[in-house]
Design a protein around this motif. Structure first.
Motif, PDB file in Angstrom:
ATOM      1  N   ALA A 290      -8.219  13.185  -5.851  1.00 29.26           N
ATOM      2  CA  ALA A 290      -9.161  12.280  -6.514  1.00 29.26           C
ATOM      3  C   ALA A 290      -8.614  10.861  -6.561  1.00 29.26           C
ATOM      4  O   ALA A 290      -9.368   9.890  -6.460  1.00 29.26           O
ATOM      5  N   HIS A 291      -7.305  10.735  -6.708  1.00 34.61           N
ATOM      6  CA  HIS A 291      -6.706   9.406  -6.811  1.00 34.61           C
ATOM      7  C   HIS A 291      -6.490   8.753  -5.448  1.00 34.61           C
ATOM      8  O   HIS A 291      -6.655   7.547  -5.304  1.00 34.61           O
ATOM      9  N   LEU A 292      -6.125   9.560  -4.472  1.00 30.57           N
ATOM     10  CA  LEU A 292      -5.824   8.987  -3.161  1.00 30.57           C
ATOM     11  C   LEU A 292      -7.076   8.563  -2.404  1.00 30.57           C
ATOM     12  O   LEU A 292      -6.988   7.839  -1.419  1.00 30.57           O
ATOM     13  N   ILE A 293      -8.248   9.035  -2.868  1.00 32.93           N
ATOM     14  CA  ILE A 293      -9.480   8.633  -2.201  1.00 32.93           C
ATOM     15  C   ILE A 293      -9.967   7.272  -2.705  1.00 32.93           C
ATOM     16  O   ILE A 293     -10.707   6.560  -2.022  1.00 32.93           O
ATOM     17  N   LEU A 294      -9.540   6.879  -3.903  1.00 33.95           N
ATOM     18  CA  LEU A 294     -10.023   5.632  -4.495  1.00 33.95           C
ATOM     19  C   LEU A 294      -9.616   4.374  -3.717  1.00 33.95           C
ATOM     20  O   LEU A 294     -10.460   3.490  -3.503  1.00 33.95           O
ATOM     21  N   PRO A 295      -8.352   4.239  -3.301  1.00 35.05           N
ATOM     22  CA  PRO A 295      -7.987   3.013  -2.577  1.00 35.05           C
ATOM     23  C   PRO A 295      -8.802   2.790  -1.311  1.00 35.05           C
ATOM     24  O   PRO A 295      -9.174   1.653  -0.993  1.00 35.05           O
ATOM     25  N   SER A 296      -9.093   3.888  -0.575  1.00 37.26           N
ATOM     26  CA  SER A 296      -9.862   3.721   0.661  1.00 37.26           C
ATOM     27  C   SER A 296     -11.323   3.403   0.372  1.00 37.26           C
ATOM     28  O   SER A 296     -11.952   2.619   1.095  1.00 37.26           O
TER      29      SER A 296
ATOM     30  N   GLN B 181       0.822  -1.199   0.000  1.00 33.43           N
ATOM     31  CA  GLN B 181       0.000   0.000   0.000  1.00 33.43           C
ATOM     32  C   GLN B 181       0.863   1.259   0.000  1.00 33.43           C
ATOM     33  O   GLN B 181       0.563   2.233  -0.700  1.00 33.43           O
ATOM     34  N   VAL B 182       1.932   1.242   0.777  1.00 31.73           N
ATOM     35  CA  VAL B 182       2.854   2.382   0.812  1.00 31.73           C
ATOM     36  C   VAL B 182       3.435   2.649  -0.566  1.00 31.73           C
ATOM     37  O   VAL B 182       3.481   3.799  -1.039  1.00 31.73           O
ATOM     38  N   ILE B 183       3.877   1.593  -1.249  1.00 33.62           N
ATOM     39  CA  ILE B 183       4.482   1.731  -2.576  1.00 33.62           C
ATOM     40  C   ILE B 183       3.480   2.306  -3.578  1.00 33.62           C
ATOM     41  O   ILE B 183       3.781   3.264  -4.308  1.00 33.62           O
ATOM     42  N   ILE B 184       2.278   1.742  -3.599  1.00 28.58           N
ATOM     43  CA  ILE B 184       1.268   2.190  -4.560  1.00 28.58           C
ATOM     44  C   ILE B 184       0.878   3.650  -4.310  1.00 28.58           C
ATOM     45  O   ILE B 184       0.820   4.469  -5.232  1.00 28.58           O
ATOM     46  N   LEU B 185       0.619   4.008  -3.051  1.00 26.48           N
ATOM     47  CA  LEU B 185       0.189   5.370  -2.733  1.00 26.48           C
ATOM     48  C   LEU B 185       1.290   6.389  -3.006  1.00 26.48           C
ATOM     49  O   LEU B 185       1.015   7.509  -3.455  1.00 26.48           O
TER      50      LEU B 185
END
Length: 265
Positions: A25-31, A5-9
């Protein structure tokens, strides 16, 4: 967060910080889609440090000339195109700085929703497309003046609204004023330096005193964010004249529709 998760974010942050596609917009998608935990304040600081390092290293020669010209204008009253550009960067930062101080809490508490991010991703994506298609592109960085800089700086202040994209809205404003794509991108990236420095500094102050700092996450996040952001800046400036802004516009529209589905579904 686990290592994956750290690597992807970190990579997502490094890419979306300087492309006109909105990092929030992108950082809200994983959660929302994958149920990943919030990355936390320490990680935010780390990726901001990485992004700042990337833009400073890429523009290091420009920054050396700008800083030298800035002090020459202060001490010896020797003005040049470079000293004017440095003062313009300062001037263009003021609107975002003031709005951040006055409205930061309001935005943080009421506008960080999926629906708001979806709407701004779409609306400001359309505006980017219109500006790119209508732009005369006959002005370069030597033709900046205090009026155009204030207009671009005021547009940058809108990027406090999640989903807007700081780089996207500043490039939109510059294109709308008739500046060519390379000038719009370069000035946007230079204008990002004080903004990232200020926002990262505020987050660092909030971080002081906290315990159990995840140093491994911080180190990996800063490194990967910096490497990704540097590559992103280099490729964007190399390709922007050929590809234009429309690929990013279509991407934003598709992303906005996905976010709308999440918000309203």
């Amino acid at each position: 967060m686990d290592l994956f998760q750290v690597i992807i974010l970190a990579i997502v942050q490094g890419l979306s910080e300087f492309l006109p596609i909105s990092s929030s917009a992108h950082l809200i998608l994983p959660s929302k889609i994958l149920g990943w935990p919030d990355q936390g304040l320490a990680f935010d600081v780390a990726v901001h440090v990485g992004s700042l390092a990337a833009v400073v290293i890429y523009f290091r020669r420009d920054l050396q000339e700008l800083i030298a010209a800035f002090f020459a204008s202060l001490v010896h009253r020797q003005h040049s195109q470079q000293s004017h550009l440095c003062w313009y960067i300062v001037l263009g930062t003021i609107p975002a700085g003031l709005c951040g101080l006055l409205l930061g809490d309001l935005i943080e508490n009421h506008l960080r929703t999926v629906l708001v991010i979806a709407a701004t991703t779409i609306v400001f994506g359309v505006l980017l497309g219109l500006a790119d298609r209508k732009a005369s592109e006959n002005r370069d960085i030597s033709q900046l003046n205090w009026r155009s800089v204030l207009f671009i700086g005021a547009a940058q202040a809108l990027a406090l609204i999640p989903g807007t994209s700081r780089s996207g809205i500043t490039m939109t404003a510059a294109l709308a004023l008739g500046f060519n794509r390379v000038t719009a991108a370069r000035f946007s990236f230079l204008l990002s330096i004080p903004v990232i420095l200020l926002s990262g500094g505020l987050k660092t102050l909030e971080l002081i005193g906290q315990t159990n700092t995840p140093w491994l996450e911080i180190g990996i996040g800063a490194l990967l964010s910096g490497i990704t952001a540097y590559i992103c800046i280099a490729l964007f400036l190399r390709w922007i004249e050929k590809v234009g802004m429309m690929p990013f516009v279509w991407y934003r529209l598709a992303l906005g529709v996905v976010l709308l589905y999440i918000a309203l579904g």
